[in-house]
Design a protein around this motif. Structure first.
Motif, short mmCIF file in Angstrom:
data_model
loop_
_atom_site.label_atom_id
_atom_site.label_comp_id
_atom_site.label_asym_id
_atom_site.label_seq_id
_atom_site.Cartn_x
_atom_site.Cartn_y
_atom_site.Cartn_z
N ASP A 170 5.99 1.06 8.31
CA ASP A 170 5.45 0.43 7.10
C ASP A 170 4.68 -0.84 7.47
N GLN A 173 1.36 -0.10 8.97
CA GLN A 173 0.37 0.31 7.96
C GLN A 173 -0.13 -0.89 7.17
N GLU A 174 0.79 -1.78 6.89
CA GLU A 174 0.44 -3.02 6.20
C GLU A 174 -0.61 -3.80 7.02
N THR A 177 -4.29 -2.59 6.86
CA THR A 177 -5.04 -2.50 5.61
C THR A 177 -6.34 -3.32 5.60
N GLN B 2 -2.12 9.31 -10.15
CA GLN B 2 -1.05 9.52 -9.19
C GLN B 2 -1.49 10.58 -8.19
N PRO B 37 -8.88 3.54 -5.29
CA PRO B 37 -8.21 2.62 -4.36
C PRO B 37 -8.96 2.62 -3.03
N GLN B 41 -5.85 1.02 1.58
CA GLN B 41 -4.75 0.82 0.65
C GLN B 41 -4.08 2.16 0.34
N LEU B 42 -4.91 3.16 0.06
CA LEU B 42 -4.37 4.47 -0.28
C LEU B 42 -3.56 5.06 0.89
N LYS B 44 -1.96 3.45 3.12
CA LYS B 44 -0.69 2.73 3.20
C LYS B 44 0.26 3.22 2.11
N ASP B 45 -0.27 3.35 0.89
CA ASP B 45 0.58 3.76 -0.23
C ASP B 45 1.14 5.17 -0.03
N LEU B 46 0.31 6.05 0.50
CA LEU B 46 0.75 7.44 0.68
C LEU B 46 1.50 7.64 1.99
N LYS B 47 1.54 6.59 2.80
CA LYS B 47 2.18 6.65 4.13
C LYS B 47 1.54 7.74 4.99
#
Lengths: 289, 123
Positions: A170, A173-174, A177, B2, B37, B41-42, B44-47
């Protein structure tokens, strides 16, 4: 600048191991996963990148700079996370922020404190007494606190429990960005790469077998399973490596379309996982086919 | 909007993203000019990896669903819904033809096929 790291025609002979005319480019803004079996040459390559080893021949450049003239500047912009942290062992994190920090041009004390809090790291305990996960987090804290543009990590997730591993991924990934940073890390744990790697470099016996975006691997390789009766001198040529058993064969192929056409429904064709690609490519007869 | 990614699906992850954004645009959930997005960012959010997300956005751009402005991000492009509908209809026709020829091969009567279609449609 598109490539952060460039190895050009690099050769290095060690006692039991040789890198012969290696070319490698690591792209800026992406996560590159470096895979290969034990002794394949991952650590040696990383040491060459970090100038802990010097090539016998060829050039290593980082940020477009060479080590001979710009070592300090390069090191200032790299965070190196090594599996045993030789530099800081007996220091605690408080010492580090006092002693190590001034060596870096862009040390950010606020950032440092933020990560120490986020990772719940003790400030007064010597780093050698940290658990493996804490050591890794501490190393990453230091790398991120001096605003490293390139983070090079040797086996960062080895020996971590699943929770810490997820946490680390995590964080990576942060870190990615803003698009300015680059991560290069070696690992055996290919599931980590499935999640965050953009490019995969596979090394075997000191030789780069491929350097590709992850989706190309999924598209180009497949595992084929079928009866050994299907194999003969002609059909064997479709496969990179074949494993036979009394119950049939399993093989890796890069000629997915041909295999489908020739064998049709007589074989099962499955997407190859990174682990399978790694396994079959090791010591393969036709690694490039 | 989503986006749900299945790691065990046979469909490549970039295609899953691509289809879900396409659906959001075609259904009107995302309107012309809406910002998507950022790629990073996307991811990261979706891993998932940056390059996978990037690939999905590039394909969406190629097929005219979105456009990107350097430094600003990606936005939903003006859609010619009639043209898209036309294209989709043509695909449906082709797929139905395949279904019909398959049915004929095993002698499945039209009524049974219709019944089957009705059942599946209402599912």
């Amino acid at each position: 600048m598109e490539n952060v790291i460039e190895l050009h025609d690099v050769s290095k002979s060690l006692k039991a191991f040789t890198i012969d005319h290696m070319d490698l480019q690591i792209k800026q803004g992406y996560v590159t996963g470096f895979i290969g079996a034990n002794g394949a040459g991952k650590s040696t390559t990383m040491k060459l990148i970090m100038n802990l080893l010097q090539p016998d021949n060829g050039e290593v450049s980082v940020f477009g700079l060479d080590y001979a003239n710009h070592e300090k500047e390069i090191k200032d912009r790299i965070g190196f996370v090594y599996d045993s942290n030789i530099f800081y062992e007996s220091l605690n994190l408080k010492d580090i922020s006092r002693i190590v920090a001034p060596a870096y041009k862009h040390w950010n004390q606020k950032q440092f404190k933020a990560y120490v809090n986020q990772f719940e790291l003790p400030l007064n305990k010597p780093m050698k007494k940290f658990s493996k996960g804490m050591q890794m987090k501490a190393s990453i804290t230091i790398a991120l606190s001096h605003d490293a543009e390139l983070i090079v990590m040797d086996e960062p997730t080895a020996g971590l429990d699943p929770t810490s591993r997820r946490e680390l991924l995590d964080i990576f990934q942060e870190v990615m960005t803003d698009g300015k940073r680059t991560i290069l890390f070696s690992t055996h744990i290919t599931s980590d790469l499935d999640r965050i790697a953009d490019y995969i470099v596979l090394i075997d016996e000191g030789e780069i077998l491929f350097d590709k975006p992850v989706y190309e691997l999924q598209e180009q390789y497949a595992v084929v399973k079928g009866s050994t009766e299907l194999l003969d001198a002609d059909t064997e040529a479709y496969f990179i490596k074949i494993e036979r058993s009394p119950n049939g064969f399993q093989a890796l192929t890069k000629k997915v379309a041909t295999v489908k056409e020739v064998f049709g429904k007589h074989v099962v064709i499955e997407e190859a996982s990174l682990e399978e690609i790694m396994f079959y490519m090791k010591g393969a007869d036709h690694p490039y086919d | 909007m989503q986006i749900i990614i299945s790691n065990s699906s046979k469909e490549p992850i970039y295609e899953q993203i691509l289809k879900q954004i396409q659906t959001a645009i075609l259904s009107g959930e995302l309107a012309e000019g809406d910002a998507l997005p950022s790629i990073r960012q996307l991811a990261k959010d979706l891993k998932i990896s940056v390059i996978t997300t990037k690939r999905a956005y590039e394909e969406l751009e190629k097929s005219g669903f979105i456009y990107s402005i350097v430094g600003k991000g990606s936005f939903v492009a003006e859609q010619n819904l009639d043209v898209i509908r036309e294209k989709k209809l043509r695909v449906i026709e082709e797929q139905l033809s395949a279904v019909i020829s398959n049915s004929k091969e095993i002698g499945l009567p039209y009524e049974e096929l219709q019944e089957l279609l009705k059942l599946l449609y209402e599912e």
